[in-house]
Design a protein around this motif. Structure first.
Motif, mmCIF file in Angstrom:
data_model
loop_
_atom_site.group_PDB
_atom_site.id
_atom_site.type_symbol
_atom_site.label_atom_id
_atom_site.label_comp_id
_atom_site.label_asym_id
_atom_site.label_seq_id
_atom_site.Cartn_x
_atom_site.Cartn_y
_atom_site.Cartn_z
ATOM 1 N N ASN A 1 -14.343 20.620 -65.508
ATOM 2 C CA ASN A 1 -14.212 19.639 -64.439
ATOM 3 C C ASN A 1 -15.566 19.057 -64.059
ATOM 4 O OD1 ASN A 1 -11.924 21.917 -63.585
ATOM 5 N ND2 ASN A 1 -11.234 19.805 -63.457
ATOM 6 N N GLY A 2 -15.534 17.819 -63.595
ATOM 7 C CA GLY A 2 -16.685 17.199 -62.959
ATOM 8 C C GLY A 2 -16.414 17.074 -61.478
ATOM 9 N N GLU B 1 -21.319 14.358 -64.362
ATOM 10 C CA GLU B 1 -20.672 14.265 -65.674
ATOM 11 C C GLU B 1 -20.253 15.638 -66.193
ATOM 12 O OE1 GLU B 1 -21.482 11.852 -69.856
ATOM 13 O OE2 GLU B 1 -22.841 11.642 -68.155
ATOM 14 N N ALA B 2 -20.964 16.683 -65.810
ATOM 15 C CA ALA B 2 -20.563 18.072 -66.079
ATOM 16 C C ALA B 2 -20.300 18.324 -67.558
ATOM 17 C CB ALA B 2 -19.331 18.432 -65.241
ATOM 18 N N THR C 1 -12.814 16.675 -60.106
ATOM 19 C CA THR C 1 -12.070 15.709 -60.909
ATOM 20 C C THR C 1 -12.138 16.120 -62.370
ATOM 21 O OG1 THR C 1 -11.815 13.354 -61.410
ATOM 22 C CG2 THR C 1 -14.065 14.183 -61.192
ATOM 23 N N LEU C 2 -11.529 15.329 -63.225
ATOM 24 C CA LEU C 2 -11.698 15.547 -64.653
ATOM 25 C C LEU C 2 -13.174 15.478 -65.002
ATOM 26 C CD1 LEU C 2 -8.869 13.276 -66.127
ATOM 27 C CD2 LEU C 2 -8.843 15.763 -65.948
ATOM 28 N N ALA C 3 -13.557 16.177 -66.050
ATOM 29 C CA ALA C 3 -14.959 16.169 -66.460
ATOM 30 C C ALA C 3 -15.373 14.782 -66.954
ATOM 31 C CB ALA C 3 -15.199 17.202 -67.551
ATOM 32 N N SER C 4 -16.669 14.596 -67.066
ATOM 33 C CA SER C 4 -17.331 13.436 -67.682
ATOM 34 C C SER C 4 -17.142 12.109 -66.957
ATOM 35 C CB SER C 4 -16.897 13.277 -69.136
ATOM 36 O OG SER C 4 -15.512 12.970 -69.273
ATOM 37 N N PRO C 5 -17.112 12.077 -65.610
ATOM 38 C CA PRO C 5 -17.157 10.764 -64.958
ATOM 39 C C PRO C 5 -18.526 10.124 -65.193
ATOM 40 C CG PRO C 5 -17.429 12.492 -63.325
ATOM 41 C CD PRO C 5 -17.123 13.180 -64.623
ATOM 42 N N VAL C 6 -18.535 8.862 -65.593
ATOM 43 C CA VAL C 6 -19.802 8.192 -65.919
ATOM 44 C C VAL C 6 -20.034 6.913 -65.131
ATOM 45 C CG1 VAL C 6 -20.064 9.153 -68.230
ATOM 46 C CG2 VAL C 6 -18.687 7.085 -67.920
ATOM 47 N N ALA C 7 -19.023 6.425 -64.417
ATOM 48 C CA ALA C 7 -19.195 5.204 -63.622
ATOM 49 C C ALA C 7 -18.070 5.103 -62.610
ATOM 50 C CB ALA C 7 -19.214 3.961 -64.505
ATOM 51 N N THR C 8 -18.371 4.497 -61.458
ATOM 52 C CA THR C 8 -17.370 4.252 -60.432
ATOM 53 C C THR C 8 -17.570 2.866 -59.832
ATOM 54 O OG1 THR C 8 -18.783 5.255 -58.735
ATOM 55 C CG2 THR C 8 -17.163 6.694 -59.784
ATOM 56 N N VAL C 9 -16.538 2.364 -59.167
ATOM 57 C CA VAL C 9 -16.668 1.143 -58.380
ATOM 58 C C VAL C 9 -15.671 1.208 -57.228
ATOM 59 C CG1 VAL C 9 -14.988 -0.312 -59.640
ATOM 60 C CG2 VAL C 9 -16.943 -1.377 -58.516
ATOM 61 N N VAL C 10 -16.095 0.706 -56.079
ATOM 62 C CA VAL C 10 -15.230 0.600 -54.907
ATOM 63 C C VAL C 10 -14.405 -0.677 -55.025
ATOM 64 C CG1 VAL C 10 -15.207 0.320 -52.388
ATOM 65 C CG2 VAL C 10 -16.826 1.907 -53.465
ATOM 66 N N TYR C 11 -13.121 -0.603 -54.664
ATOM 67 C CA TYR C 11 -12.265 -1.789 -54.768
ATOM 68 C C TYR C 11 -11.317 -1.881 -53.584
ATOM 69 C CZ TYR C 11 -8.484 1.232 -56.634
ATOM 70 O OH TYR C 11 -7.515 2.190 -56.800
ATOM 71 N N ASN C 12 -10.582 -2.968 -53.550
ATOM 72 C CA ASN C 12 -9.595 -3.234 -52.497
ATOM 73 C C ASN C 12 -10.219 -3.181 -51.104
ATOM 74 O OD1 ASN C 12 -7.057 -4.070 -51.700
ATOM 75 N ND2 ASN C 12 -6.165 -2.010 -51.689
ATOM 76 N N GLY C 13 -11.352 -3.858 -50.944
ATOM 77 C CA GLY C 13 -11.983 -3.976 -49.644
ATOM 78 C C GLY C 13 -12.443 -2.668 -49.051
#
Length: 399
Positions: free
Chosen positions: A90-91, A84-85, A112-124
């Motif tokens: 930047n994060g 989250e940085a 990446t941009l700062a403050s990533p707080v969640a991710t999910v994998v998509y499109n198989g």
């Protein structure tokens, strides 16, 4: 260490012996206590659980000192960790490979941009999408054959004026990215703008396009959520941090995207239950059998529980986990059971595939606990715990 002795029958049914978990934690950047901890959950022949920290990836040399979220990519056998940085320009998103002993090995790290707080994998397994809280953004990433990432898109948002809760709604605050059951859409709760942002997925390119938005009442602050497909209907459940509500929506698929219709709303502590002052709703996930919605509340100390130090009789405060029954015909919730989370600030938690155990990261206590789930869907005893570096923010199972 807190352990519970269960019957041998329970030991056989849970199949929980020698399971690996991973937990992220915030830390002090000067001390480098944040990062990723590998955990091992064992169960003896007598049924007693033991949770042990087996390895630690210091944030300064791995994911980051403000490690906030883990996603397991089952398509590529990769663990993605975001930093989250806080306060930085930047994060990062780090790609980690599980090793035979349960520890993680870094092999790719993208700025990446700062403050990533969640991710999910998509499109198989072709791409990853991230929500960024302070930088008011959604970013997408192509997943390379190696499991590493390559940047694709940035969607960034602004408010024309602060929202109904100005100190929390000074800007858009994207808080989670939720994949719908068809794999065709991503829904992003925006806590700052009181919106659910809906993106359509291009299956050929993995690119997202902004499909529509759904407005929630001013001051709601939508935070997290999950979908349920019953075979006959699809529902979306959203938990709101600022209003402390849980809402069910009926989902219709149209020619242009998703249409949401509210079918249920309640205070997040239970139907007709007064919300404690200062409380803040956090997580909302489905049980593996899809019969129950499991949520968490923070900052209220609803319970006093036994000390984890057996030599200390002083009880400690605990926030709440809540188990809701889902009516598959209507999407409405009922019979909310509140139970101790094992400590304070259960920011995130997850359930094993068997549905028998819950792993909870307790941010204010520096502890991860394992809680039983009973056959009726309710939470049971705390069966194991361990202190980890920093302030735990998420914990996931390697299953």
């Amino acid at each position: 260490m807190h352990v519970s002795h269960l019957s041998l029958l329970a030991f056989t049914a849970s199949q929980a012996a020698a399971v690996t978990l991973w937990a992220t934690s915030y830390g002090d950047s000067g001390l480098g206590y944040g990062g990723v901890t590998s955990l091992n959950l064992d169960q003896s022949a007598t049924g007693a659980y033991t949770l042990t920290a087996t390895a630690f990836l210091n944030g300064t040399s791995s994911c980051g000192d403000q490690s906030s979220w883990l996603t397991k990519d089952s398509y590529n056998d990769v663990i993605y960790c975001v930093d989250e940085a806080w306060g930085l320009a930047n994060g990062s998103i780090t790609s980690l490979k599980p090793s035979a002993n349960g520890s993680l090995v870094l092999f790719d790290k993208e700025t990446t941009l700062a403050s990533p707080v969640a991710t999910v994998v998509y499109n198989g397994g072709a791409a990853l999408v991230a929500a960024h809280y302070d930088t008011s953004a959604v970013t997408t990433w192509s997943i390379l054959p190696s499991g590493g990432l390559k940047a694709m898109q940035v969607f960034q948002y602004k408010l024309t004026k602060p929202g109904a809760v100005p100190d929390r709604q000074d800007a858009p605050h994207e808080h989670e990215v939720i994949l719908d059951p068809t794999g065709s859409f991503i829904v992003v709760p925006d806590l700052g703008a009181d919106l659910l942002r809906i993106f359509a997925i291009n299956k050929s390119t993995s690119m997202l396009s902004e499909s529509s938005t759904y407005s929630v009442p001013a001051g709601t602050g939508p935070r997290h959520g999950t979908f349920l497909n019953t075979g006959n209907a699809t529902y979306l459940f959203i938990i709101a941090e600022l209003a402390n509500t849980i809402t069910s929506y009926s989902v219709a698929y149209t020619a242009t995207g998703l249409s949401l219709t509210q079918v249920f709303i309640s205070g997040a502590y239970g139907i007709n239950v007064t919300i404690p002052a200062g409380a803040g709703a956090a997580e909302a996930i489905l049980s593996p059998d899809h019969k129950y919605l499991l949520t968490s509340e923070r900052h209220a100390a609803s319970f006093q529980i036994a000390n984890f130090d057996p030599k200390n009789s002083t009880k400690i405060p605990s926030d709440a986990l809540i188990a809701w029954n889902i009516d598959p015909l209507t999407g409405k919730l009922s019979n909310a059971q509140r139970a101790p989370a094992g400590g304070m600030n259960p920011r995130q938690f997850s359930v094993n595939k068997a549905g028998t155990l819950v792993a909870v990261g307790l941010q204010d206590d520096g502890r991860v606990v394992i809680i039983e789930r009973r056959g009726d869907g309710s939470f049971g005893d705390i069966v194991a715990s361990v202190v980890v570096h920093g302030s735990p923010t998420s914990v996931i199972w390697d299953e």
